[in-house]
Design a protein around this motif. Structure first.
Motif, PDB file in Angstrom:
ATOM      1  N   ASP A  49      -6.654  -3.745   6.227  1.00 44.00           N
ATOM      2  CA  ASP A  49      -7.209  -3.900   7.582  1.00 44.00           C
ATOM      3  C   ASP A  49      -8.757  -3.254   7.221  1.00 44.00           C
ATOM      4  OD1 ASP A  49      -5.008  -4.273   8.740  1.00 44.00           O
ATOM      5  OD2 ASP A  49      -4.386  -2.072   8.963  1.00 44.00           O
ATOM      6  N   LEU A  50      -9.217  -2.922   6.105  1.00 40.24           N
ATOM      7  CA  LEU A  50     -10.509  -2.356   6.064  1.00 40.24           C
ATOM      8  C   LEU A  50     -11.721  -3.397   6.033  1.00 40.24           C
ATOM      9  CD1 LEU A  50      -9.856   0.000   2.941  1.00 40.24           C
ATOM     10  CD2 LEU A  50     -10.209   0.741   5.113  1.00 40.24           C
ATOM     11  N   PRO A  51     -12.869  -3.451   6.641  1.00 40.36           N
ATOM     12  CA  PRO A  51     -14.115  -4.196   6.709  1.00 40.36           C
ATOM     13  C   PRO A  51     -14.322  -4.833   5.419  1.00 40.36           C
ATOM     14  CG  PRO A  51     -14.345  -2.272   8.062  1.00 40.36           C
ATOM     15  CD  PRO A  51     -13.238  -1.916   7.166  1.00 40.36           C
ATOM     16  N   ARG A  52     -14.938  -5.726   5.333  1.00 39.13           N
ATOM     17  CA  ARG A  52     -15.265  -6.407   4.155  1.00 39.13           C
ATOM     18  C   ARG A  52     -16.686  -5.971   3.467  1.00 39.13           C
ATOM     19  NH1 ARG A  52     -11.309 -10.072   2.633  1.00 39.13           N
ATOM     20  NH2 ARG A  52     -12.089  -9.590   0.701  1.00 39.13           N
ATOM     21  N   THR A  53     -16.752  -4.976   2.818  1.00 43.25           N
ATOM     22  CA  THR A  53     -18.305  -4.325   2.692  1.00 43.25           C
ATOM     23  C   THR A  53     -17.849  -3.789   1.267  1.00 43.25           C
ATOM     24  OG1 THR A  53     -18.118  -2.016   3.734  1.00 43.25           O
ATOM     25  CG2 THR A  53     -19.120  -4.046   4.913  1.00 43.25           C
ATOM     26  N   PHE A  54     -18.969  -3.385   0.473  1.00 41.41           N
ATOM     27  CA  PHE A  54     -18.922  -2.531  -0.978  1.00 41.41           C
ATOM     28  C   PHE A  54     -18.109  -1.442  -0.519  1.00 41.41           C
ATOM     29  CE2 PHE A  54     -20.284   0.417  -4.027  1.00 41.41           C
ATOM     30  CZ  PHE A  54     -20.582  -0.281  -5.258  1.00 41.41           C
ATOM     31  N   MET A  55     -17.172  -0.894  -1.355  1.00 41.30           N
ATOM     32  CA  MET A  55     -16.490   0.203  -1.291  1.00 41.30           C
ATOM     33  C   MET A  55     -16.237   1.193  -2.362  1.00 41.30           C
ATOM     34  SD  MET A  55     -13.085  -1.721   0.679  1.00 41.30           S
ATOM     35  CE  MET A  55     -13.109  -2.822   1.608  1.00 41.30           C
ATOM     36  N   LEU A  56     -16.186   2.244  -2.233  1.00 42.45           N
ATOM     37  CA  LEU A  56     -16.094   3.442  -2.979  1.00 42.45           C
ATOM     38  C   LEU A  56     -14.828   4.124  -2.927  1.00 42.45           C
ATOM     39  CD1 LEU A  56     -19.467   5.527  -3.320  1.00 42.45           C
ATOM     40  CD2 LEU A  56     -18.575   3.643  -4.951  1.00 42.45           C
ATOM     41  N   PHE A  57     -13.579   3.730  -3.377  1.00 42.30           N
ATOM     42  CA  PHE A  57     -12.326   4.175  -3.373  1.00 42.30           C
ATOM     43  C   PHE A  57     -11.980   5.282  -3.903  1.00 42.30           C
ATOM     44  CE2 PHE A  57     -11.611  -0.798  -2.595  1.00 42.30           C
ATOM     45  CZ  PHE A  57     -10.825  -0.649  -1.498  1.00 42.30           C
ATOM     46  N   LEU A  58     -11.245   6.059  -3.088  1.00 39.49           N
ATOM     47  CA  LEU A  58     -10.838   7.579  -3.742  1.00 39.49           C
ATOM     48  C   LEU A  58      -9.187   7.506  -3.426  1.00 39.49           C
ATOM     49  CD1 LEU A  58     -12.976  10.657  -2.701  1.00 39.49           C
ATOM     50  CD2 LEU A  58     -12.245   9.754  -5.085  1.00 39.49           C
ATOM     51  N   ALA A  59      -8.381   7.850  -4.329  1.00 41.38           N
ATOM     52  CA  ALA A  59      -7.024   7.731  -4.113  1.00 41.38           C
ATOM     53  C   ALA A  59      -6.484   9.077  -4.729  1.00 41.38           C
ATOM     54  CB  ALA A  59      -6.045   6.714  -4.444  1.00 41.38           C
ATOM     55  N   HIS A  60      -6.615  10.323  -4.263  1.00 45.05           N
ATOM     56  CA  HIS A  60      -6.088  11.778  -4.848  1.00 45.05           C
ATOM     57  C   HIS A  60      -4.698  11.929  -4.373  1.00 45.05           C
ATOM     58  CE1 HIS A  60      -5.654  16.066  -5.116  1.00 45.05           C
ATOM     59  NE2 HIS A  60      -6.278  15.594  -6.366  1.00 45.05           N
ATOM     60  N   GLU A  61      -3.925  12.007  -5.271  1.00 49.26           N
ATOM     61  CA  GLU A  61      -2.500  12.380  -5.210  1.00 49.26           C
ATOM     62  C   GLU A  61      -1.888  11.439  -3.593  1.00 49.26           C
ATOM     63  OE1 GLU A  61      -0.438  15.887  -5.298  1.00 49.26           O
ATOM     64  OE2 GLU A  61      -2.264  17.010  -5.843  1.00 49.26           O
ATOM     65  N   PHE A  62      -1.952  10.342  -4.037  1.00 52.50           N
ATOM     66  CA  PHE A  62      -1.702   9.138  -2.867  1.00 52.50           C
ATOM     67  C   PHE A  62      -0.466   8.343  -3.588  1.00 52.50           C
ATOM     68  CE2 PHE A  62      -1.885   4.747  -1.759  1.00 52.50           C
ATOM     69  CZ  PHE A  62      -1.421   4.724  -0.584  1.00 52.50           C
ATOM     70  N   PHE A  63      -0.778   7.969  -4.928  1.00 52.80           N
ATOM     71  CA  PHE A  63       0.588   7.063  -5.336  1.00 52.80           C
ATOM     72  C   PHE A  63       1.629   7.758  -5.771  1.00 52.80           C
ATOM     73  CE2 PHE A  63      -3.274   4.341  -6.148  1.00 52.80           C
ATOM     74  CZ  PHE A  63      -2.988   3.019  -5.928  1.00 52.80           C
ATOM     75  N   ASP A  64       1.657   8.994  -5.912  1.00 54.46           N
ATOM     76  CA  ASP A  64       2.722  10.004  -6.313  1.00 54.46           C
ATOM     77  C   ASP A  64       3.796   9.752  -5.208  1.00 54.46           C
ATOM     78  OD1 ASP A  64       0.506  11.931  -5.399  1.00 54.46           O
ATOM     79  OD2 ASP A  64       2.718  12.506  -4.906  1.00 54.46           O
ATOM     80  N   ALA A  65       3.356   9.579  -3.975  1.00 53.53           N
ATOM     81  CA  ALA A  65       4.218   9.627  -2.567  1.00 53.53           C
ATOM     82  C   ALA A  65       4.726   8.418  -2.405  1.00 53.53           C
ATOM     83  CB  ALA A  65       3.718  10.303  -1.672  1.00 53.53           C
ATOM     84  N   LEU A  66       4.418   7.293  -3.123  1.00 51.16           N
ATOM     85  CA  LEU A  66       4.787   5.921  -2.676  1.00 51.16           C
ATOM     86  C   LEU A  66       6.362   5.690  -3.367  1.00 51.16           C
ATOM     87  CD1 LEU A  66       1.852   3.610  -3.297  1.00 51.16           C
ATOM     88  CD2 LEU A  66       2.363   4.842  -1.271  1.00 51.16           C
ATOM     89  N   PRO A  67       7.032   4.986  -2.651  1.00 48.59           N
ATOM     90  CA  PRO A  67       8.451   4.940  -2.879  1.00 48.59           C
ATOM     91  C   PRO A  67       8.791   4.405  -4.410  1.00 48.59           C
ATOM     92  CG  PRO A  67       8.206   4.027  -0.857  1.00 48.59           C
ATOM     93  CD  PRO A  67       6.886   4.312  -1.428  1.00 48.59           C
ATOM     94  N   VAL A  68       9.659   4.768  -5.240  1.00 45.63           N
ATOM     95  CA  VAL A  68       9.974   4.274  -6.411  1.00 45.63           C
ATOM     96  C   VAL A  68      11.584   3.670  -6.197  1.00 45.63           C
ATOM     97  CG1 VAL A  68       8.477   5.584  -7.944  1.00 45.63           C
ATOM     98  CG2 VAL A  68      10.842   6.547  -7.450  1.00 45.63           C
ATOM     99  N   HIS A  69      11.865   2.776  -7.370  1.00 44.98           N
ATOM    100  CA  HIS A  69      13.063   2.283  -7.631  1.00 44.98           C
ATOM    101  C   HIS A  69      13.577   2.742  -9.002  1.00 44.98           C
ATOM    102  CE1 HIS A  69      13.386  -0.983  -4.404  1.00 44.98           C
ATOM    103  NE2 HIS A  69      12.182  -0.776  -4.477  1.00 44.98           N
ATOM    104  N   LYS A  70      14.708   3.270  -9.081  1.00 46.16           N
ATOM    105  CA  LYS A  70      15.124   3.946 -10.372  1.00 46.16           C
ATOM    106  C   LYS A  70      16.135   3.031 -10.787  1.00 46.16           C
ATOM    107  CE  LYS A  70      16.414   8.273 -10.761  1.00 46.16           C
ATOM    108  NZ  LYS A  70      14.952   8.325 -11.550  1.00 46.16           N
ATOM    109  N   LEU A  71      15.651   2.529 -12.166  1.00 43.40           N
ATOM    110  CA  LEU A  71      16.431   1.473 -12.739  1.00 43.40           C
ATOM    111  C   LEU A  71      17.105   2.203 -14.226  1.00 43.40           C
ATOM    112  CD1 LEU A  71      13.940  -1.550 -12.886  1.00 43.40           C
ATOM    113  CD2 LEU A  71      15.767  -0.708 -10.916  1.00 43.40           C
ATOM    114  N   VAL A  72      18.310   1.529 -14.782  1.00 45.75           N
ATOM    115  CA  VAL A  72      18.822   2.042 -15.899  1.00 45.75           C
ATOM    116  C   VAL A  72      19.566   0.736 -16.410  1.00 45.75           C
ATOM    117  CG1 VAL A  72      21.034   2.453 -14.838  1.00 45.75           C
ATOM    118  CG2 VAL A  72      20.597   3.703 -17.014  1.00 45.75           C
ATOM    119  N   LYS A  73      19.414   0.701 -18.032  1.00 45.74           N
ATOM    120  CA  LYS A  73      19.895  -0.158 -18.609  1.00 45.74           C
ATOM    121  C   LYS A  73      21.459   0.223 -19.283  1.00 45.74           C
ATOM    122  CE  LYS A  73      18.638  -3.576 -22.282  1.00 45.74           C
ATOM    123  NZ  LYS A  73      17.471  -3.798 -23.079  1.00 45.74           N
TER     124      LYS A  73
END
Length: 443
Positions: free
Chosen positions: A215-239
């Motif tokens: 949804d963000l506008p289309r301009t030059f961006m300085l992205f910050l993602a601090h402790e953001f990805f650790d809360a995104l859902p994960v699937h657990k796989l086993v072989k």
């Protein structure tokens, strides 16, 4: 459309290439005083009842359609509109379930801000631009960044703040932190607006809230993602002997508690592992890959830089899914909604996503730098010098002890110093510039 990059001319500010220059500039610009207290109170609320409702919803879902993935469980527990962990209360700080680096000390946010200013300068100081933060928490990091930006006399008309936040409660907390006047309300927004809230920061720049990075506008961006990805859902796989299978969450019919079970057949999530995967267990986060590719595409198409900060690994860990409650480990399957659920970020997977655009997409591989651990990054940027400067102006022994304690927590390998990693993303057109002016903190 590619955005051209150039090195700053002699009439512009040259990039700062050493920690000493960085910290000298910092001291000159923002002074030697502490800007805020490090400890925050939070509103006490009852969550046990909410947890019971959430558990009943999860139980009903499992009874109706069978076991659910760990990813679906995480999404429901963390972002359920009514009872999700992040959606209706403050979970940060000493009285919360965990504490983040920006909450510990202003020094962290100051150094991040200096890094952003320096890298923006390398790009030729393009305007207008956006400061984008994914999952801004209370808004503490962005508040420190804006304070430093104001000292560099970067005009509020040159940039805007864009916050990607799905929690109504946290968006209100961020607005109180960043926009004390709160002059504009959501009901005043145009019907066709992509953002759901807007206001004006303490320093005059516009602040807008978005549900998704797309949804963000289309301009030059300085992205910050601090402790953001650790809360995104994960699937657990086993072989197993039959191949890859997914770990699911089921309901124990005897005592109506939640338990782990193994899928009978291969699930769609099994396709996300690499063909040469040597681990017998792993966690994959398709949502993290999608968001990283969306960020990388914007960096290439519209111009920008990304900085990801989180705890994680380089594709070598296996089982990291866990819960945190009152700063202690907590069984993820007990009392859902009362504890944070998290998993270590697979930085190798993020780098793969940033450098492998899909054939149907019009963007090129980003340049990636890192990961480096937090101790090395902050030390190279001059956190030791910043601490010394602050201590020289400190007249209170208790405040001095707090500063030293905060510095230790941020940099000690036994605390946050080695647990947290830094990853930077750049567009490929900056390769020549970065050969001459490598990113501070990473070399």
């Amino acid at each position: 459309m590619n955005v051209g990059y150039r090195r700053a001319t002699s009439r512009e500010q040259d990039p700062l290439t050493s920690p000493w220059r960085l910290m000298t500039c910092l001291s000159q610009k923002i002074g030697l005083t502490t800007s805020r207290q490090y400890c925050y109170d939070k509103t006490e609320i009852t969550v046990k009842g909410n947890a019971n409702f959430l558990l009943k919803q999860i139980e009903a879902r499992i009874l109706a359609s069978g076991p659910i993935t760990v990813a679906d469980y995480m999404k429901e527990v963390l972002t359920n509109p009514s009872f999700g962990y992040y959606m209706n209360r403050d979970v940060f700080g000493q009285k919360g379930d965990f504490i983040t680096s920006p909450e510990i000390s202003q020094m962290f946010g100051e150094l991040i801000a200096i890094w952003l200013v320096n890298e923006w300068t390398k790009c030729g100081r393009p305007t207008p631009f956006q400061l984008v933060e994914l999952g801004p928490g209370r808004g503490t990091l962005m508040a420190d960044v804006l304070r430093v930006f104001s000292k560099f006399k970067i005009a509020e008309s040159d940039f805007s703040v864009s916050l990607v936040e799905v929690s109504p409660y946290l968006s209100e907390a961020q607005e109180k932190q960043l926009c004390p006047s709160q002059t504009q309300q959501a009901n005043e927004l145009p019907k066709d607006s992509q953002h759901y809230k807007q206001s004006v920061s303490l320093y005059g720049s516009s602040v807008r809230w978005y549900n998704h990075i797309s949804d963000l506008p289309r301009t030059f961006m300085l992205f910050l993602a601090h402790e953001f990805f650790d809360a995104l859902p994960v699937h657990k796989l086993v072989k197993v002997d039959q191949g890859w299978r997914e770990i699911l969450i089921d309901l124990n019919r005897e005592d109506f508690t939640l338990r782990y079970v193994l899928s009978r057949d291969r699930t769609p999530a099994c396709l996300y592992r690499l063909d040469n995967e040597s681990r017998k267990e792993l966690e994959v986060s398709p949502q993290s890959l999608v968001i990283t590719q969306a960020m990388a595409a914007r960096i290439h198409q519209d111009g920008g830089i990304g900085l990801v900060i989180d705890y994680g690994h380089e594709g070598n860990k296996t089982d990291t899914f866990r819960g945190f409650k009152n700063h202690k480990l907590h069984d993820p399957l007990v009392d859902p909604g009362t504890a944070d659920l998290t998993a270590d970020v697979d930085f190798a997977a993020l780098k793969w996503a940033a450098t492998h655009p899909r054939a149907i997409e019009d963007w090129k591989a980003n340049l990636t730098y890192g990961t480096v651990n937090q101790r090395d990054f902050l030390t190279r940027l001059g956190i030791n010098l910043r601490l010394e400067k602050l201590l020289t102006s400190c007249r209170d022994e208790a405040a001095a002890r707090d500063l030293k304690s905060a510095h230790r927590m941020l940099t000690d390998p036994m605390e946050m110093g080695s647990k947290f990693k830094f990853l930077a993303l750049y567009p490929c057109v900056m390769e020549k510039i970065l050969e001459r002016y490598p990113p501070p903190g990473f070399v």
